[in-house]
Design a protein around this motif. Structure first.
Motif, PDB file in Angstrom:
ATOM      1  N   ARG A 215      -6.119  -0.684   2.453  1.00 12.05           N
ATOM      2  CA  ARG A 215      -6.584   0.507   1.754  1.00 12.05           C
ATOM      3  C   ARG A 215      -8.094   0.537   1.555  1.00 12.05           C
ATOM      4  NH1 ARG A 215      -6.725   1.534  -3.923  1.00 12.05           N
ATOM      5  NH2 ARG A 215      -6.696   3.776  -4.416  1.00 12.05           N
TER       6      ARG A 215
ATOM      7  N   ASN B   6      -4.098  -1.127   8.397  1.00 15.72           N
ATOM      8  CA  ASN B   6      -3.559  -0.236   7.366  1.00 15.72           C
ATOM      9  C   ASN B   6      -3.821  -0.744   5.952  1.00 15.72           C
ATOM     10  OD1 ASN B   6      -2.146   2.138   6.522  1.00 15.72           O
ATOM     11  ND2 ASN B   6      -0.311   0.910   6.158  1.00 15.72           N
TER      12      ASN B   6
ATOM     13  N   SER C 210      -1.339  -3.477   5.161  1.00 15.52           N
ATOM     14  CA  SER C 210      -0.828  -2.632   4.074  1.00 15.52           C
ATOM     15  C   SER C 210      -1.118  -3.184   2.681  1.00 15.52           C
ATOM     16  CB  SER C 210       0.683  -2.402   4.249  1.00 15.52           C
ATOM     17  OG  SER C 210       0.950  -1.808   5.492  1.00 15.52           O
TER      18      SER C 210
ATOM     19  N   LYS D 207       0.819  -1.218   0.000  1.00 16.35           N
ATOM     20  CA  LYS D 207       0.000   0.000   0.000  1.00 16.35           C
ATOM     21  C   LYS D 207       0.853   1.268   0.000  1.00 16.35           C
ATOM     22  CE  LYS D 207      -3.149   2.654   2.938  1.00 16.35           C
ATOM     23  NZ  LYS D 207      -3.917   2.676   4.208  1.00 16.35           N
ATOM     24  N   ASP D 208       1.878   1.300   0.809  1.00 10.49           N
ATOM     25  CA  ASP D 208       2.682   2.510   0.954  1.00 10.49           C
ATOM     26  C   ASP D 208       3.763   2.644  -0.123  1.00 10.49           C
ATOM     27  OD1 ASP D 208       1.238   3.160   3.302  1.00 10.49           O
ATOM     28  OD2 ASP D 208       2.506   1.804   4.463  1.00 10.49           O
ATOM     29  N   LYS D 209       3.903   1.604  -0.971  1.00 11.02           N
ATOM     30  CA  LYS D 209       4.930   1.642  -2.012  1.00 11.02           C
ATOM     31  C   LYS D 209       4.379   1.229  -3.378  1.00 11.02           C
ATOM     32  CE  LYS D 209       8.631   0.516   1.282  1.00 11.02           C
ATOM     33  NZ  LYS D 209       9.725  -0.437   1.609  1.00 11.02           N
TER      34      LYS D 209
END
Length: 371
Positions: A205, A203, A179, A148-150
């Motif tokens: 999405r 976390n 994530s 998610k963060d990358k």
């Protein structure tokens, strides 16, 4: 000038009520994790119970790395294909967007430091751990981390941590899934007899957990936190796509939802009524929400012509929604009650302010019964 002052005043009110506040990730207190984190003793006991389980390290190359920086998708998949019982390496393992696919009659055990990490991808549809059209699966202590963060694009919403489709008799114990570009756990294609015994989804999405098409599903000790990124942003979302699907005999015991972007629990049943008869039984026992915008939300739908073949009940026992940010229990005023009964048993455990808000709903929706 007067218009400007009025606008600023209105915005300040919205901010004060939490409507316009940006989402902020909150660390989950350790005491909420006690039923979802396996102890070292639990892990060791499971390994002892399966002495024939093969160590997947044996399938890695000689000079393997233990920092999760090299893609070992092929090697771990070979271990799964060639053994009915495997123990994953006691360190992080990187996989690509092809993910890993389990076969029937498989047992997969994660050690204390075992993790499956997804290599950042542009794909908007992936499954890190895939349970498709199989039977008799046990997964112990999975720790699955998405991208998610990358993520390498801003499109799509169907990147799943563990995806269960068309499968029967699946048991997952004390999972950690975080994530993911879509959902932590996804259940679809009439999956049956699914037991989740402790799970922390954090976390992610779209949703922590989605149940789209299945029956006889039990989720014990769910902890769903910090779901944010794209709608619905629920801790757990029970939402069939259409009348050809089934969601029945779904039980959530002691779910805790924490700081989710929209709803703690979402019951979105508006697409289920139709020409085929459908019965829905959903039990939610001892739900506690902290800081989600809504503790629980129910969407029955607007098309009254389709409600004749729709029946069942939603039983909500002993909820604690007093810490939800905006609304404890939400039903749109535009969606009148259908044939589904909602039985809300508070056991006097709901504070007066929360109860007043719930009673306002019952004035509009006649099939909600409070005890």
């Amino acid at each position: 000038m007067k218009l400007l002052i009025t606008s600023v005043f209105f915005i300040l009110i919205l901010i004060n009520q939490g409507v316009c506040q940006p989402f902020v990730y909150k660390d989950v207190p350790d005491y909420l994790k006690k039923n979802v984190i396996p102890t070292e003793q639990e892990i060791n006991n499971v390994i002892l119970n399966y002495p024939k389980a093969v160590d997947a390290v044996n399938y890695l190359p000689k000079n393997y790395v233990i920092d999760g920086s090299v893609d070992y998708t092929k090697q771990i998949q070979n271990a799964i294909n060639n053994n009915s019982q495997i123990i994953l390496p006691n360190f992080p393992v990187l996989v690509n967007s092809k993910g890993l696919t389990l076969k029937s009659n498989s047992i997969v055990i994660f050690r204390k430091n075992s993790k499956i990490l997804l290599r950042p991808t542009i794909e908007n549809n992936y499954q890190i751990l895939r349970v498709y059209n199989v039977n008799n699966i046990k997964i112990f202590f999975p720790n699955v981390i998405g991208d998610k963060d990358k993520h390498l694009s801003n499109k799509g919403e169907f990147g799943m941590g563990i995806s269960i489709r068309g499968s029967n008799n699946v048991k997952i114990y004390k999972a950690q899934i975080s994530s993911c570009w879509g959902d932590g756990l996804y259940i679809d294609d009439y999956s049956k007899k699914i037991l989740i015994e402790g799970i922390h989804v954090d976390n992610n999405r779209r949703n922590g957990i989605s149940i789209v098409y299945g029956s006889d599903i039990i989720v014990n000790n769910l902890l769903a936190s910090n779901t944010f990124g794209t709608s619905p942003m629920a801790g757990i979302d029970i939402e069939p796509d259409n009348n050809t699907q089934v969601v029945n005999n779904i039980t959530l015991n002691y779910p805790v939802t924490f700081n989710n972007g929209n709803r703690g629990i979402l019951l979105a049943l508006m697409n289920l009524p139709g020409p085929s008869k459908r019965e829905v039984i959903i039990n939610v026992n001892n739900h506690t929400d902290y800081f989600s915008k809504m503790g629980m939300a129910y969407y029955p739908g607007k098309n009254q012509k389709k409600w004749g073949n729709f029946s069942g009940r939603i039983l909500i026992n002993n909820p604690n929604w007093k810490n939800s940010l905006n609304t404890p229990f939400f039903i749109p005023n535009t969606e009148l009650s259908n044939n589904l009964e909602i039985l809300l048993n508070t056991n006097n455990g709901v504070d007066r302010n929360t109860m007043n808000k719930i009673k306002n709903i019952t004035n509009i929706h006649s099939k909600i019964y409070i005890k």
